[in-house]
Design a protein around this motif. Structure first.
Motif, PDB file in Angstrom:
ATOM      1  N   CYS A   1      82.658  29.465  53.292  1.00  0.00           N
ATOM      2  CA  CYS A   1      82.577  28.120  52.689  1.00  0.00           C
ATOM      3  C   CYS A   1      83.506  27.966  51.485  1.00  0.00           C
ATOM      4  O   CYS A   1      84.390  27.105  51.487  1.00  0.00           O
ATOM      5  CB  CYS A   1      81.125  27.849  52.280  1.00  0.00           C
ATOM      6  SG  CYS A   1      80.911  26.354  51.301  1.00  0.00           S
ATOM      7  N   ARG A   2      83.327  28.807  50.469  1.00  0.00           N
ATOM      8  CA  ARG A   2      84.138  28.626  49.253  1.00  0.00           C
ATOM      9  C   ARG A   2      85.607  28.925  49.510  1.00  0.00           C
ATOM     10  O   ARG A   2      86.480  28.236  48.979  1.00  0.00           O
ATOM     11  CB  ARG A   2      83.586  29.493  48.119  1.00  0.00           C
ATOM     12  CG  ARG A   2      82.272  28.942  47.573  1.00  0.00           C
ATOM     13  CD  ARG A   2      81.974  29.465  46.175  1.00  0.00           C
ATOM     14  NE  ARG A   2      80.726  28.902  45.670  1.00  0.00           N
ATOM     15  CZ  ARG A   2      79.643  29.627  45.366  1.00  0.00           C
ATOM     16  NH1 ARG A   2      79.652  30.947  45.496  1.00  0.00           N
ATOM     17  NH2 ARG A   2      78.547  29.027  44.926  1.00  0.00           N
TER      18      ARG A   2
ATOM     19  N   LEU B   1      75.029  30.047  51.493  1.00  0.00           N
ATOM     20  CA  LEU B   1      76.219  29.254  51.835  1.00  0.00           C
ATOM     21  C   LEU B   1      76.697  29.677  53.220  1.00  0.00           C
ATOM     22  O   LEU B   1      76.463  30.794  53.661  1.00  0.00           O
ATOM     23  CB  LEU B   1      77.339  29.507  50.827  1.00  0.00           C
ATOM     24  CG  LEU B   1      77.074  29.169  49.352  1.00  0.00           C
ATOM     25  CD1 LEU B   1      78.386  29.192  48.580  1.00  0.00           C
ATOM     26  CD2 LEU B   1      76.385  27.838  49.180  1.00  0.00           C
ATOM     27  N   MET B   2      77.395  28.762  53.883  1.00  0.00           N
ATOM     28  CA  MET B   2      78.006  29.101  55.167  1.00  0.00           C
ATOM     29  C   MET B   2      79.084  30.155  54.928  1.00  0.00           C
ATOM     30  O   MET B   2      79.776  30.110  53.905  1.00  0.00           O
ATOM     31  CB  MET B   2      78.617  27.843  55.786  1.00  0.00           C
ATOM     32  CG  MET B   2      79.203  28.020  57.175  1.00  0.00           C
ATOM     33  SD  MET B   2      78.019  28.629  58.397  1.00  0.00           S
ATOM     34  CE  MET B   2      76.885  27.242  58.541  1.00  0.00           C
TER      35      MET B   2
ATOM     36  N   LEU C   1      78.257  23.285  55.243  1.00  0.00           N
ATOM     37  CA  LEU C   1      78.637  23.993  54.012  1.00  0.00           C
ATOM     38  C   LEU C   1      77.604  25.060  53.665  1.00  0.00           C
ATOM     39  O   LEU C   1      77.921  26.057  53.012  1.00  0.00           O
ATOM     40  CB  LEU C   1      78.766  23.002  52.850  1.00  0.00           C
ATOM     41  CG  LEU C   1      79.875  21.951  52.985  1.00  0.00           C
ATOM     42  CD1 LEU C   1      79.708  20.858  51.941  1.00  0.00           C
ATOM     43  CD2 LEU C   1      81.246  22.597  52.848  1.00  0.00           C
TER      44      LEU C   1
ATOM     45  N   ILE D   1      76.773  24.858  45.527  1.00  0.00           N
ATOM     46  CA  ILE D   1      78.031  25.182  46.233  1.00  0.00           C
ATOM     47  C   ILE D   1      79.190  25.140  45.229  1.00  0.00           C
ATOM     48  O   ILE D   1      80.066  26.009  45.225  1.00  0.00           O
ATOM     49  CB  ILE D   1      78.300  24.165  47.377  1.00  0.00           C
ATOM     50  CG1 ILE D   1      77.216  24.239  48.444  1.00  0.00           C
ATOM     51  CG2 ILE D   1      79.673  24.411  48.006  1.00  0.00           C
ATOM     52  CD1 ILE D   1      77.179  23.022  49.368  1.00  0.00           C
TER      53      ILE D   1
ATOM     54  N   LEU E   1      83.403  28.877  58.229  1.00  0.00           N
ATOM     55  CA  LEU E   1      84.017  27.591  57.908  1.00  0.00           C
ATOM     56  C   LEU E   1      85.544  27.662  57.838  1.00  0.00           C
ATOM     57  O   LEU E   1      86.218  26.651  57.999  1.00  0.00           O
ATOM     58  CB  LEU E   1      83.432  27.037  56.598  1.00  0.00           C
ATOM     59  CG  LEU E   1      83.500  25.519  56.437  1.00  0.00           C
ATOM     60  CD1 LEU E   1      82.807  24.778  57.566  1.00  0.00           C
ATOM     61  CD2 LEU E   1      82.922  25.089  55.103  1.00  0.00           C
TER      62      LEU E   1
ATOM     63  N   ASP F   1      74.165  27.375  55.255  1.00  0.00           N
ATOM     64  CA  ASP F   1      73.678  27.900  56.524  1.00  0.00           C
ATOM     65  C   ASP F   1      72.171  27.637  56.694  1.00  0.00           C
ATOM     66  O   ASP F   1      71.400  28.553  56.928  1.00  0.00           O
ATOM     67  CB  ASP F   1      73.993  29.402  56.609  1.00  0.00           C
ATOM     68  CG  ASP F   1      73.841  29.937  58.024  1.00  0.00           C
ATOM     69  OD1 ASP F   1      73.609  29.126  58.944  1.00  0.00           O
ATOM     70  OD2 ASP F   1      73.944  31.170  58.202  1.00  0.00           O
TER      71      ASP F   1
END
Ligand SMILES: [Mg+2]
Length: 209
Positions: A84-85, A80-81, A16, A112, A202, A18
């Motif tokens: 992700c969101r 964040l990856m 989730l 997150i 993701l 990085d």
């Protein structure tokens, strides 16, 4: 028959977000490293509580007046990856259930967005930074919290999808209906997985759910 509604259980660090480890992110902030205690943990000489205690002690050595609020701020800088969101929003829109099971630090889940998850099992440091950690996820036994979550969610194992990036996630990937090795760190996680995704986006997991 398997259901259309799936429970997707995510590892956090390296999936989730990085970064390889949220604990290591804080170590790097303070310019310390926990190689020694990590090796002791992997050799089975210390348990999870002692491992966290030693990690926190490293930080307090750099700043004896350290507060938990400061750690929360340090974790807000974690990237964040990619995707992700968007991925989490899409899963919610489709009516799936989601959970995070991670040995990482709870403030990072807040960063997150806690609203994305139906269940959260993570580790943390005590309020007031007493030097003690809070253990929900033992690193050497992620199968146990995984089982706890699917029990609470009342879904069968075959309707679960586990997403992880390292050997620590193998018990989750093996038990889940679909195991996804995402941004894999080692060979073990790839061997345990049904699907391997090397691209760090993701949203790529969505085609397998
Ligand atoms: Mg990880």
């Amino acid at each position: 028959m398997s259901s259309d509604r799936k429970l997707i259980i995510f590892d956090m660090d390296g999936v989730l977000v990085d970064v390889v480890s949220s604990w290591v992110w804080v170590h790097q902030h303070f310019g310390v490293n926990n190689d020694e205690s990590l090796e002791a943990y992997l050799r089975g000489e210390i348990d999870d509580m002692e491992f966290m205690r030693r990690d926190i002690a490293l930080w307090r050595k750099q700043d004896p007046y350290l507060s938990k609020g400061y750690i929360v701020e340090v974790l807000k800088e974690v990237p964040l990856m990619k995707g992700c969101r968007e991925c989490l929003e899409t899963l919610k829109e489709k009516g799936h259930l989601t959970a995070v099971v991670s040995g990482g630090l709870r403030p990072l889940v807040e960063h997150i967005g806690e609203q994305y998850f139906d269940w959260i099992m993570v580790n943390d440091v005590e309020e007031g930074l007493t030097g003690e950690g809070i253990l929900e996820v033992p690193l050497n036994d992620k199968g146990r919290p995984f089982e706890e979550v699917i029990k609470k969610a009342r879904v069968s194992e075959r309707d679960t999808v586990a997403v992880g990036n390292s050997f620590i996630d193998v018990p989750m990937l093996e038990q889940a209906g679909i195991g996804i090795a995402f941004n894999p760190n080692d060979e073990e996680v790839c061997s345990a997985a049904d699907v391997v995704i090397k691209e760090k986006d993701l949203r790529k997991i969505l085609e397998h759910i």
